[in-house]
Design a protein around this motif. Structure first.
Motif, PDB file in Angstrom:
ATOM      1  N   GLU A   1      -6.172 -15.971  -6.316  1.00 34.43           N
ATOM      2  CA  GLU A   1      -5.699 -17.351  -6.327  1.00 34.43           C
ATOM      3  C   GLU A   1      -6.850 -18.314  -6.679  1.00 34.43           C
ATOM      4  O   GLU A   1      -6.700 -19.215  -7.530  1.00 34.43           O
ATOM      5  CB  GLU A   1      -5.111 -17.728  -4.966  1.00 34.43           C
ATOM      6  CG  GLU A   1      -4.644 -19.183  -4.907  1.00 34.43           C
ATOM      7  CD  GLU A   1      -4.270 -19.597  -3.503  1.00 34.43           C
ATOM      8  OE1 GLU A   1      -3.632 -20.651  -3.349  1.00 34.43           O
ATOM      9  OE2 GLU A   1      -4.623 -18.870  -2.537  1.00 34.43           O
ATOM     10  N   LYS A   2      -8.016 -18.118  -6.034  1.00 33.51           N
ATOM     11  CA  LYS A   2      -9.153 -18.996  -6.313  1.00 33.51           C
ATOM     12  C   LYS A   2      -9.646 -18.826  -7.742  1.00 33.51           C
ATOM     13  O   LYS A   2     -10.114 -19.789  -8.364  1.00 33.51           O
ATOM     14  CB  LYS A   2     -10.292 -18.703  -5.331  1.00 33.51           C
ATOM     15  CG  LYS A   2      -9.904 -18.872  -3.868  1.00 33.51           C
ATOM     16  CD  LYS A   2      -9.279 -20.227  -3.584  1.00 33.51           C
ATOM     17  CE  LYS A   2      -8.890 -20.345  -2.110  1.00 33.51           C
ATOM     18  NZ  LYS A   2      -8.193 -21.633  -1.832  1.00 33.51           N
ATOM     19  N   HIS A   3      -9.521 -17.617  -8.267  1.00 28.59           N
ATOM     20  CA  HIS A   3      -9.936 -17.370  -9.648  1.00 28.59           C
ATOM     21  C   HIS A   3      -9.041 -18.144 -10.612  1.00 28.59           C
ATOM     22  O   HIS A   3      -9.533 -18.786 -11.553  1.00 28.59           O
ATOM     23  CB  HIS A   3      -9.868 -15.873  -9.951  1.00 28.59           C
ATOM     24  CG  HIS A   3     -10.155 -15.548 -11.390  1.00 28.59           C
ATOM     25  ND1 HIS A   3     -11.416 -15.660 -11.940  1.00 28.59           N
ATOM     26  CD2 HIS A   3      -9.334 -15.132 -12.393  1.00 28.59           C
ATOM     27  CE1 HIS A   3     -11.366 -15.326 -13.226  1.00 28.59           C
ATOM     28  NE2 HIS A   3     -10.115 -14.992 -13.528  1.00 28.59           N
ATOM     29  N   PHE A   4      -7.741 -18.108 -10.377  1.00 28.78           N
ATOM     30  CA  PHE A   4      -6.820 -18.833 -11.245  1.00 28.78           C
ATOM     31  C   PHE A   4      -6.996 -20.348 -11.090  1.00 28.78           C
ATOM     32  O   PHE A   4      -6.878 -21.103 -12.063  1.00 28.78           O
ATOM     33  CB  PHE A   4      -5.374 -18.437 -10.941  1.00 28.78           C
ATOM     34  CG  PHE A   4      -5.028 -17.044 -11.392  1.00 28.78           C
ATOM     35  CD1 PHE A   4      -5.355 -16.601 -12.667  1.00 28.78           C
ATOM     36  CD2 PHE A   4      -4.374 -16.162 -10.534  1.00 28.78           C
ATOM     37  CE1 PHE A   4      -5.048 -15.313 -13.083  1.00 28.78           C
ATOM     38  CE2 PHE A   4      -4.070 -14.878 -10.938  1.00 28.78           C
ATOM     39  CZ  PHE A   4      -4.407 -14.448 -12.218  1.00 28.78           C
ATOM     40  N   LEU A   5      -7.276 -20.808  -9.878  1.00 32.02           N
ATOM     41  CA  LEU A   5      -7.524 -22.241  -9.672  1.00 32.02           C
ATOM     42  C   LEU A   5      -8.792 -22.683 -10.391  1.00 32.02           C
ATOM     43  O   LEU A   5      -8.869 -23.798 -10.915  1.00 32.02           O
ATOM     44  CB  LEU A   5      -7.622 -22.536  -8.172  1.00 32.02           C
ATOM     45  CG  LEU A   5      -6.309 -22.444  -7.386  1.00 32.02           C
ATOM     46  CD1 LEU A   5      -6.580 -22.673  -5.899  1.00 32.02           C
ATOM     47  CD2 LEU A   5      -5.291 -23.463  -7.897  1.00 32.02           C
ATOM     48  N   TYR A   6      -9.774 -21.802 -10.407  1.00 33.66           N
ATOM     49  CA  TYR A   6     -10.995 -22.108 -11.151  1.00 33.66           C
ATOM     50  C   TYR A   6     -10.704 -22.204 -12.644  1.00 33.66           C
ATOM     51  O   TYR A   6     -11.192 -23.125 -13.331  1.00 33.66           O
ATOM     52  CB  TYR A   6     -12.054 -21.041 -10.884  1.00 33.66           C
ATOM     53  CG  TYR A   6     -13.249 -21.132 -11.798  1.00 33.66           C
ATOM     54  CD1 TYR A   6     -14.153 -22.181 -11.686  1.00 33.66           C
ATOM     55  CD2 TYR A   6     -13.462 -20.167 -12.792  1.00 33.66           C
ATOM     56  CE1 TYR A   6     -15.243 -22.277 -12.542  1.00 33.66           C
ATOM     57  CE2 TYR A   6     -14.551 -20.252 -13.643  1.00 33.66           C
ATOM     58  CZ  TYR A   6     -15.430 -21.310 -13.519  1.00 33.66           C
ATOM     59  OH  TYR A   6     -16.505 -21.415 -14.370  1.00 33.66           O
ATOM     60  N   GLN A   7      -9.927 -21.273 -13.170  1.00 35.08           N
ATOM     61  CA  GLN A   7      -9.547 -21.349 -14.575  1.00 35.08           C
ATOM     62  C   GLN A   7      -8.778 -22.633 -14.864  1.00 35.08           C
ATOM     63  O   GLN A   7      -8.988 -23.287 -15.896  1.00 35.08           O
ATOM     64  CB  GLN A   7      -8.691 -20.130 -14.953  1.00 35.08           C
ATOM     65  CG  GLN A   7      -9.476 -18.837 -15.098  1.00 35.08           C
ATOM     66  CD  GLN A   7      -8.612 -17.710 -15.620  1.00 35.08           C
ATOM     67  OE1 GLN A   7      -7.425 -17.640 -15.321  1.00 35.08           O
ATOM     68  NE2 GLN A   7      -9.200 -16.830 -16.417  1.00 35.08           N
TER      69      GLN A   7
END
Length: 316
Positions: A203-209
């Protein structure tokens, strides 16, 4: 940064609302002028028809124009009321005193005159773009924290204590204070938590993207709008000068058409068309002056340098 961005947006909203009100006032006054002129031409056409100088067609055309002028005046009055309420929505108290633009005032290009300098400053100082950069940095840090939950943790702890005890040897009580100390080293190894840790990391990875793509979008938007507002200042500056000349030319044309109508070489339709062209040119000239000033403020807002001092200069 968000506060400063909101402050700039408020300045633009107030100026846009105020200029919108002035535009509505100009349009209402123009509608009144056109209605008065058409009414006068209708009376003149009726007298000429009775005298047998012109045909009844000219009278009917003048009547139709008068009806249109009445409808336009009603619409302009309603729009003026709407703009007054729109401005009141921003500033709260009713706005009863209005100041019109000084005529004429100097039309100057942006300073500095180099468009790329404006773009460079906007990419460095635009508040919305800076907020997007901070959001990327925050999302990156959050991603690192979420990813670190997979790693084992080693913690070191130490305690030092002192206790008081009361003891007796059979004759009299004595106080003893033994000291205690502890040192511990703890190793925690996450094994399995129902894929919760992995899901949070994704989830945090996608939010970073998402934040990174939003930064790229804001970067492109800032560059695009800065270029547009810079060209807009130059466009409205040239357009205002051209419309001022057009107003003068249409005024001369109306006088010539009226003179030709007096000797019978032009019809009432020609006169009404010339009158309408003059009023339209005057309205567009005033509107172009408002757009020129507003576009300059928008350019400064994109560069992050718009403040209340610009309103003080505008009031002057």
């Amino acid at each position: 940064l968000k506060y400063l961005s909101a402050q700039q947006n408020l300045i633009l909203r107030v100026v846009d609302g105020y200029f919108g009100l002035l535009k509505a006032m100009d349009n209402y006054e123009a509608a009144i002028s056109e209605h008065t002129a058409v009414k006068r031409h209708l009376e003149e056409a009726s007298q000429r028809y009775k005298a047998g100088i012109i045909a009844v067609t000219d009278v009917e055309v003048a009547k139709a124009r008068r009806t249109n002028a009445v409808a336009a005046k009603i619409d302009a009055k309603n729009e003026l009321k709407n703009q007054q309420e729109f401005l009141q929505q921003i500033v709260n108290p009713p706005v009863e005193a209005f100041y019109r633009l000084r005529a004429p005032f100097d039309l100057t290009p942006p300073i500095p005159a180099d468009r790329m300098q404006w773009v460079k400053q906007a990419l460095a100082d635009n508040f919305d773009l800076q907020v997007a950069r901070f959001n990327v940095a925050l999302a990156r840090q959050t991603l690192k924290s979420a990813s670190a939950q997979h790693l084992p943790t080693l913690s070191l702890g130490a305690t030092l204590g002192k206790t008081t005890q009361l003891s007796s040897d059979g004759t009299r009580p004595t106080v003893e204070r033994p000291r205690t100390s502890n040192v511990n080293l703890t190793l925690s190894i996450p094994i399995f938590a129902g894929f919760g840790t992995e899901a949070q990391a994704k989830e945090k990875h996608f939010l970073y993207q998402k934040s990174f793509f939003e930064l790229e979008t804001q970067h492109r938007k800032t560059e695009l709008l800065t270029n547009q507002h810079y060209r807009g200042v130059l466009t409205f500056m040239s357009r205002t000068k051209a419309l001022k000349q057009a107003s003068t030319s249409n005024e001369v044309a109306l006088k010539a058409t009226n003179a030709a109508f007096g000797v019978g070489t032009r019809t009432i339709v020609d006169v009404l068309d010339a009158q309408s062209s003059l009023i339209t040119a005057q309205k567009e000239y005033q509107a172009s002056r408002y757009d020129y000033l507003l576009e300059g403020l928008r350019l400064k807002s994109m560069a992050g340098i718009l403040d209340t001092n610009d309103l003080i200069a505008l009031n002057a």
